[in-house]
Design an enzyme around this catalytic site. Structure first.
Site, PDB file in Angstrom:
ATOM      1  N   THR A 213       0.817  -1.212   0.000  1.00  0.00           N
ATOM      2  CA  THR A 213       0.000   0.000   0.000  1.00  0.00           C
ATOM      3  C   THR A 213       0.854   1.267   0.000  1.00  0.00           C
ATOM      4  OG1 THR A 213      -1.863  -1.080   1.098  1.00  0.00           O
ATOM      5  CG2 THR A 213      -1.713   1.312   1.310  1.00  0.00           C
TER       6      THR A 213
ATOM      7  N   HIS B 169      -9.215  -6.276   3.160  1.00  0.00           N
ATOM      8  CA  HIS B 169      -7.802  -6.597   3.371  1.00  0.00           C
ATOM      9  C   HIS B 169      -7.688  -8.048   3.830  1.00  0.00           C
ATOM     10  CE1 HIS B 169      -3.662  -6.411   4.755  1.00  0.00           C
ATOM     11  NE2 HIS B 169      -3.557  -5.153   4.354  1.00  0.00           N
TER      12      HIS B 169
ATOM     13  N   HIS C 174      -3.373  -2.716  -4.740  1.00  0.00           N
ATOM     14  CA  HIS C 174      -2.559  -3.892  -5.091  1.00  0.00           C
ATOM     15  C   HIS C 174      -3.452  -5.125  -5.150  1.00  0.00           C
ATOM     16  CE1 HIS C 174      -2.698  -5.110  -0.859  1.00  0.00           C
ATOM     17  NE2 HIS C 174      -2.258  -3.906  -0.519  1.00  0.00           N
TER      18      HIS C 174
END
Length: 687
Positions: free
Chosen positions: A305, A422, A482
């Site tokens: 990140t 996440h 990502h």
């Protein structure tokens, strides 16, 4: 009873007994302070064990120095070392309370204003319980003064002292190995100082940071203004003129950048059991007022990140090893988006994030970038059910952000960092509104659930923007930072994509993430241009009508007809519309077919592309490692002074709420909050 009495006698009459008292009390004291004064977030048996044990090796090593001395001097040197270590511990308690971070050589060397602010508020932040840090030292000195502890003047053998120091070093090594096993790449992926302290200890962190600081200083010391020449020459030769059709179409608009955590391109339009995973983002992606990019790639390395942020804010690549924001964010000079927008367009700049401010060194790096405000977790109400994984759940985070957003003077440049999507993609049942996939891979199957939740949160935020009229004054930038599913899950990835196999080339294509620019009246469309995160800043600046020709940026305007469309990966791989490279293997991009025996002409072309990628990466590394932007003064840009910014919550909110500007959404809403216009179905917020 006799043995206990004998042991007590040994403790107070023998030098090793005295050493044991000091060592054990310092060890246990440090552990208790870890638990009560810091928020280190130890999870699981291994992390808690290392948290308990890690103060011991360094204390044994440092306190053991006193044993090399003779007579009474030995006792007082041990006490002096104990006092120094306790003072360091005390200083960290105060610093952590104010800045949610740990003191280090790099902090001490580079953050003079931080030290000033800490000094001014030292009385206000100190608690009586903090002085318990010195309680053991005071008690031991008292016992010595009252002669309960008696001096043992006999010298210890040198071999024994060396053996003790060797044991301490061995324990440090064992600690490090155990930490690396639980958290691979701990010292190379420096994403949060708290992790180093949690796994290795506060003193080991200080040593590690000192080493990194020395390493950085050496690189910077060798750098000089001539090193910038090759960078400027490369950028001049490879400069691409931005698309004039889009120049200034968003001039003067607010900019809201929404960071879509771990969000991959394949989720756009993806359905599971007949249900759209991301209906709100799908609608936005296909809107006639959205510029969407179907071949946009993440280009992150170990910094994940933080690498994405480095590229989006600066058009500089992350590092080959570690995180540029963590290693260089505290001291480097940058020409970042917030500073450029503030200086050229009078923008107010802010970042809002429902996670820890120290993560990725954001609380220092953002000052170097020139952000006026940084509002991390400490600015938000955090209840047990509000938080998951790395921060506040997205719906709760965005809901609580409204009271800050509406106070920002317009135009503003705002970055909102979401975190719910996440790894490991956990979500409580009340927030699950789509079934997990059934690949059998636990890491993968929850991904659609957290992505769906993120999409719902974005939908709620977009509705609020529409109700308040902010959508008409703003250009939205949404991007995936990502990959969410790594290259270790080929079988599950093949099932998700309904493919028979999932190759290394497929994994490269899997690095695509969404990029959208949305604004009322914008001439949109889905662009198949190949590009990456390095290109976002030049593209955005052109849309805003800001000339960036004099800045050091390695990206290009994605809307330019002459965009090179060579997308570098941090490891040297690349992809273009025609060719791709993964490891040492080349592929045809359109078919995924391996190029086994290229002819001389094609081989020359492939090598040229590969060399260009390597050159670009190495030059960007040179800019960061050598802090070369300190030598560069582009026209109309003033170097950022990090001392101008203070992210202390009370001070920042006082400044924000006392602003006399009439351009904030709050002021334009007749000085009334717009919170009621934000509707959320977050179960945690139900009354």
């Amino acid at each position: 009873m006799t043995r206990i009495k004998s042991f007590f006698q040994w403790l107070v009459t023998n030098k090793l007994g005295f050493f044991t008292i000091v060592l054990i009390t310092f060890w246990l004291k440090t552990y208790l302070i870890y638990l009560t004064k810091f928020n280190l977030g130890a999870v699981g048996a291994m992390q808690n064990f290392l948290l308990f044990i890690n103060p011991l090796p360094a204390a044994l090593l440092l306190l053991g120095i006193g044993l090399f001395f003779k007579g009474r001097k030995s006792y007082w040197i041990i006490i002096a070392i104990d006092l120094i270590l306790s003072t360091w511990l005390f200083a960290n308690i105060l610093y952590y309370r104010e800045f949610s971070n740990f003191l280090s050589l790099s902090i001490i060397k580079t953050s003079g204003s931080t030290a000033d602010n800490l000094g001014k508020s030292i009385v206000g932040i100190t608690k009586i319980s903090d002085f318990s840090t010195f309680l053991d030292v005071a008690v031991i000195i008292g016992l010595m003064a009252s002669k309960v502890i008696k001096y043992d003047l006999r010298p210890l053998k040198l071999k024994f002292n060396l053996l003790l120091e060797g044991l301490a070093v061995a324990l440090i090594g064992v600690n490090l190995m155990m930490a690396q096993k639980d958290r691979s790449g701990l010292l190379t992926r420096t994403f949060d100082n708290s992790y180093i302290v949690k796994y290795l200890g506060m003193n080991q962190y200080a040593v590690y940071d000192a080493f990194k600081t020395a390493q950085t200083s050496e690189q910077m010391a060798k750098a000089n203004v001539s090193d910038l020449s090759s960078v400027k020459k490369y950028l001049k030769v490879n400069y691409v003129k931005p698309n004039p059709e889009y120049t200034g179409v968003a001039k003067g608009k607010n900019v809201i950048v929404i960071h879509l955590e771990s969000f991959q391109q394949f989720l756009i339009g993806y359905k599971w059991k007949g249900k759209e995973v991301t209906p709100n983002l799908n609608k936005l992606y296909h809107s006639k007022n959205t510029l969407s990019f179907s071949n946009f790639y993440n280009q992150v390395g170990q910094g994940k990140t933080s690498d994405a942020e480095m590229m989006l804010e600066n058009s500089l690549y992350g590092l080959q090893s570690g995180s540029a924001m963590s290693s260089y964010g505290t001291s480097n000079t940058f020409e970042s988006a917030p500073a450029i927008l503030n200086q050229t367009g009078g923008y107010t700049t802010a970042v809002m994030h429902g996670g820890a401010g120290s993560f990725w060194n954001r609380n220092n790096a953002y000052k170097q970038f020139g952000y006026h405000y940084f509002m991390p977790l400490s600015y938000y109400e955090n209840k047990p059910k509000y938080y998951i994984g790395y921060g506040l759940k997205d719906k709760i985070f965005l809901s609580q952000s409204i009271k800050y957003i509406e106070r920002l003077p317009q135009p503003f440049y705002l970055k909102l960092i979401t975190v719910t999507n996440h790894y490991p993609y956990d979500l409580d049942k009340k927030n699950q509104s789509i079934d997990p996939t059934d690949t059998g891979d636990e890491t993968v199957d929850g991904y659609v659930q957290t992505a769906h939740y993120l999409d719902q949160a974005i939908g709620e935020f977009l509705q609020w923007m529409k109700k308040t009229g902010l959508d008409k004054k703003t250009i939205l930038v949404l991007y995936g930072d990502h990959y969410g599913i790594s290259g270790n899950h080929h079988k599950a990835s093949a099932e998700l994509l309904k493919q028979e196999e999932f190759t290394n080339f497929d994994n490269l294509k899997f690095q695509r993430v969404p990029l959208m620019f949305h604004m009322k009246g914008l001439k949109g469309g889905i662009k198949d241009t190949y590009g990456g995160e390095i290109d976002v800043l030049p593209t955005l600046l052109n849309l805003l009508g800001i000339n960036d020709k004099d800045t050091i940026q390695f990206g290009h305007d994605l809307l330019s007809s002459k965009a090179p469309q060579i997308v570098a990966q941090r490891n040297g791989d690349f992809i273009t519309p025609e060719y791709a490279k993964v490891g040492g293997t080349y592929y045809y991009t359109k078919t995924g077919e391996e190029i086994e025996k290229p002819d001389k002409k094609l081989k020359t072309k492939l090598v040229a592309i590969s060399n260009k990628v390597t050159t670009q990466l190495s030059l960007s590394d040179r800019v960061i490692a050598g802090d070369l932007l300190r030598f560069y003064k582009p026209k109309g840009f003033k170097k950022v002074n990090p001392h101008d910014y203070d992210y202390n919550e009370k001070k920042a909110l006082k400044q924000l709420y006392s602003s006399k500007t009439k351009t904030s959404l709050w002021y334009q809403n007749h000085k009334k909050t717009t919170q009621k216009q934000f509707k959320t179905d977050a179960p945690e917020l139900e009354k």
